[in-house]
Design a protein around this motif. Structure first.
Motif, PDB file in Angstrom:
ATOM      1  N   ALA A   1       0.865  -1.189   0.000  1.00  0.00           N
ATOM      2  CA  ALA A   1       0.000   0.000   0.000  1.00  0.00           C
ATOM      3  C   ALA A   1       0.895   1.231   0.000  1.00  0.00           C
ATOM      4  O   ALA A   1       1.907   1.270   0.713  1.00  0.00           O
ATOM      5  N   PHE A   2       0.530   2.215  -0.787  1.00  0.00           N
ATOM      6  CA  PHE A   2       1.302   3.441  -0.910  1.00  0.00           C
ATOM      7  C   PHE A   2       0.438   4.637  -0.547  1.00  0.00           C
ATOM      8  O   PHE A   2      -0.743   4.683  -0.901  1.00  0.00           O
ATOM      9  N   ALA A   3       1.027   5.594   0.145  1.00  0.00           N
ATOM     10  CA  ALA A   3       0.332   6.825   0.508  1.00  0.00           C
ATOM     11  C   ALA A   3       1.165   8.010   0.058  1.00  0.00           C
ATOM     12  O   ALA A   3       2.340   8.109   0.416  1.00  0.00           O
ATOM     13  N   GLY A   4       0.564   8.883  -0.723  1.00  0.00           N
ATOM     14  CA  GLY A   4       1.203  10.127  -1.131  1.00  0.00           C
ATOM     15  C   GLY A   4       0.786  11.234  -0.185  1.00  0.00           C
ATOM     16  O   GLY A   4      -0.407  11.414   0.071  1.00  0.00           O
ATOM     17  N   ILE A   5       1.754  11.967   0.348  1.00  0.00           N
ATOM     18  CA  ILE A   5       1.478  13.011   1.337  1.00  0.00           C
ATOM     19  C   ILE A   5       2.106  14.320   0.868  1.00  0.00           C
ATOM     20  O   ILE A   5       3.325  14.404   0.700  1.00  0.00           O
ATOM     21  N   THR A   6       1.261  15.330   0.671  1.00  0.00           N
ATOM     22  CA  THR A   6       1.776  16.648   0.334  1.00  0.00           C
ATOM     23  C   THR A   6       2.577  17.159   1.526  1.00  0.00           C
ATOM     24  O   THR A   6       2.111  17.112   2.665  1.00  0.00           O
ATOM     25  N   LEU A   7       3.782  17.631   1.253  1.00  0.00           N
ATOM     26  CA  LEU A   7       4.691  18.063   2.314  1.00  0.00           C
ATOM     27  C   LEU A   7       4.694  19.582   2.446  1.00  0.00           C
ATOM     28  O   LEU A   7       4.560  20.283   1.443  1.00  0.00           O
ATOM     29  N   PRO A   8       4.819  20.085   3.669  1.00  0.00           N
ATOM     30  CA  PRO A   8       4.928  19.360   4.937  1.00  0.00           C
ATOM     31  C   PRO A   8       3.549  18.950   5.454  1.00  0.00           C
ATOM     32  O   PRO A   8       2.555  19.629   5.189  1.00  0.00           O
ATOM     33  N   ASN A   9       3.489  17.879   6.204  1.00  0.00           N
ATOM     34  CA  ASN A   9       2.248  17.420   6.830  1.00  0.00           C
ATOM     35  C   ASN A   9       2.614  16.442   7.946  1.00  0.00           C
ATOM     36  O   ASN A   9       2.497  15.224   7.795  1.00  0.00           O
ATOM     37  N   ALA A  10       3.077  16.985   9.055  1.00  0.00           N
ATOM     38  CA  ALA A  10       3.559  16.159  10.169  1.00  0.00           C
ATOM     39  C   ALA A  10       2.484  15.215  10.697  1.00  0.00           C
ATOM     40  O   ALA A  10       2.784  14.080  11.075  1.00  0.00           O
TER      41      ALA A  10
ATOM     42  N   ALA B   1       1.863  28.173  -5.048  1.00  0.00           N
ATOM     43  CA  ALA B   1       3.166  27.619  -4.665  1.00  0.00           C
ATOM     44  C   ALA B   1       3.346  26.211  -5.227  1.00  0.00           C
ATOM     45  O   ALA B   1       2.371  25.494  -5.487  1.00  0.00           O
ATOM     46  N   TRP B   2       4.605  25.834  -5.391  1.00  0.00           N
ATOM     47  CA  TRP B   2       4.947  24.459  -5.769  1.00  0.00           C
ATOM     48  C   TRP B   2       5.013  23.604  -4.512  1.00  0.00           C
ATOM     49  O   TRP B   2       5.483  24.063  -3.474  1.00  0.00           O
ATOM     50  N   HIS B   3       4.571  22.358  -4.627  1.00  0.00           N
ATOM     51  CA  HIS B   3       4.526  21.457  -3.479  1.00  0.00           C
ATOM     52  C   HIS B   3       5.205  20.134  -3.795  1.00  0.00           C
ATOM     53  O   HIS B   3       5.075  19.605  -4.900  1.00  0.00           O
ATOM     54  N   ASP B   4       5.895  19.613  -2.775  1.00  0.00           N
ATOM     55  CA  ASP B   4       6.484  18.275  -2.844  1.00  0.00           C
ATOM     56  C   ASP B   4       5.448  17.265  -2.362  1.00  0.00           C
ATOM     57  O   ASP B   4       4.590  17.573  -1.532  1.00  0.00           O
TER      58      ASP B   4
ATOM     59  N   GLY C   1       3.536  19.494  -7.770  1.00  0.00           N
ATOM     60  CA  GLY C   1       2.215  20.086  -7.957  1.00  0.00           C
ATOM     61  C   GLY C   1       2.211  21.559  -7.620  1.00  0.00           C
ATOM     62  O   GLY C   1       2.846  21.992  -6.661  1.00  0.00           O
ATOM     63  N   TYR C   2       1.484  22.329  -8.423  1.00  0.00           N
ATOM     64  CA  TYR C   2       1.357  23.762  -8.191  1.00  0.00           C
ATOM     65  C   TYR C   2      -0.071  24.060  -7.776  1.00  0.00           C
ATOM     66  O   TYR C   2      -1.020  23.785  -8.524  1.00  0.00           O
ATOM     67  N   LYS C   3      -0.225  24.580  -6.574  1.00  0.00           N
ATOM     68  CA  LYS C   3      -1.552  24.910  -6.064  1.00  0.00           C
ATOM     69  C   LYS C   3      -1.422  26.047  -5.058  1.00  0.00           C
ATOM     70  O   LYS C   3      -0.435  26.110  -4.323  1.00  0.00           O
ATOM     71  N   ALA C   4      -2.423  26.903  -5.027  1.00  0.00           N
ATOM     72  CA  ALA C   4      -2.468  28.021  -4.079  1.00  0.00           C
ATOM     73  C   ALA C   4      -1.223  28.896  -4.170  1.00  0.00           C
ATOM     74  O   ALA C   4      -0.687  29.341  -3.156  1.00  0.00           O
TER      75      ALA C   4
END
Length: 183
Positions: free
Chosen positions: A114-123, A149-152, A144-147
């Motif tokens: 099972a894989f989970a993708g988490i937009t960082l940061p998200n402690a 800003a670029w996001h990891d 990804g670009y949203k709001a």
């Protein structure tokens, strides 16, 4: 009570999900799906994978689901998973209580990872996944670009069962003998 989602749950699920879309970069969707679109997602998912909801006092307060990891055939033993909890219901163990049966069902279906993708940061999300045994496997930088800003996006993996030779085909959700209250 945790049970399988139904298409009739679409409006409540949409209400939980919409703020993640409109107010955060946690979801990379730009517009939240409407209830009809969400019902379609539930129906499509349940054809092969679990989608669970947690009810409290008759209201849905969280949900978790699994879906296809990638489209190529050799990936069919892997799934992506996600969990969302209603505002005001965080930090109460709902993520864990939803993920545990979801992961048990996936194991019974013969999925391997099972894989989970988490937009960082998200402690908080990282803490939840790692508490359940997920391990980090990599980061897609500036994916990804949203709001404005670029996001990891970081990726976490959970081994659902060590591979031993040629695997059995994954079972569809309908092939499992789930308890009555799940159906």
């Amino acid at each position: 009570m945790i049970r399988l989602a139904r298409t009739e749950d679409a409006a409540a699920i949409r209400a939980i999900y919409a703020p993640y879309v409109t107010d955060t970069a946690i979801s990379f969707e730009i517009e939240p799906p409407d209830a009809h679109q969400m019902a379609g997602r539930i129906e499509t998912t349940l054809a092969a994978w679990p989608w669970l909801v947690e009810e409290q006092d008759g209201a849905i307060i969280g949900y978790a689901y699994a879906g296809q990891h990638r489209t190529r055939a050799a990936y069919r033993w892997s799934v992506d998973v996600a969990v969302y909890v209603a505002r005001g219901s965080h930090r109460r163990g709902l993520g864990r209580s939803l993920y545990r049966p979801l992961l048990d069902i996936l194991k019974a279906q013969r999925f391997r990872a099972a894989f989970a993708g988490i937009t960082l940061p998200n402690a908080a999300s990282i803490g939840l996944h790692e508490a359940l045994g997920f391990v980090p496997v990599g980061v897609y930088r500036n994916v990804g670009y949203k709001a404005g800003a670029w996001h990891d996006v970081g990726w976490w993996e959970l081994d659902l069962g060590a591979p031993h030779g040629a695997p059995h085909e994954p079972l569809p959700l309908a092939a499992l003998d789930l308890p009555e209250y799940w159906v």
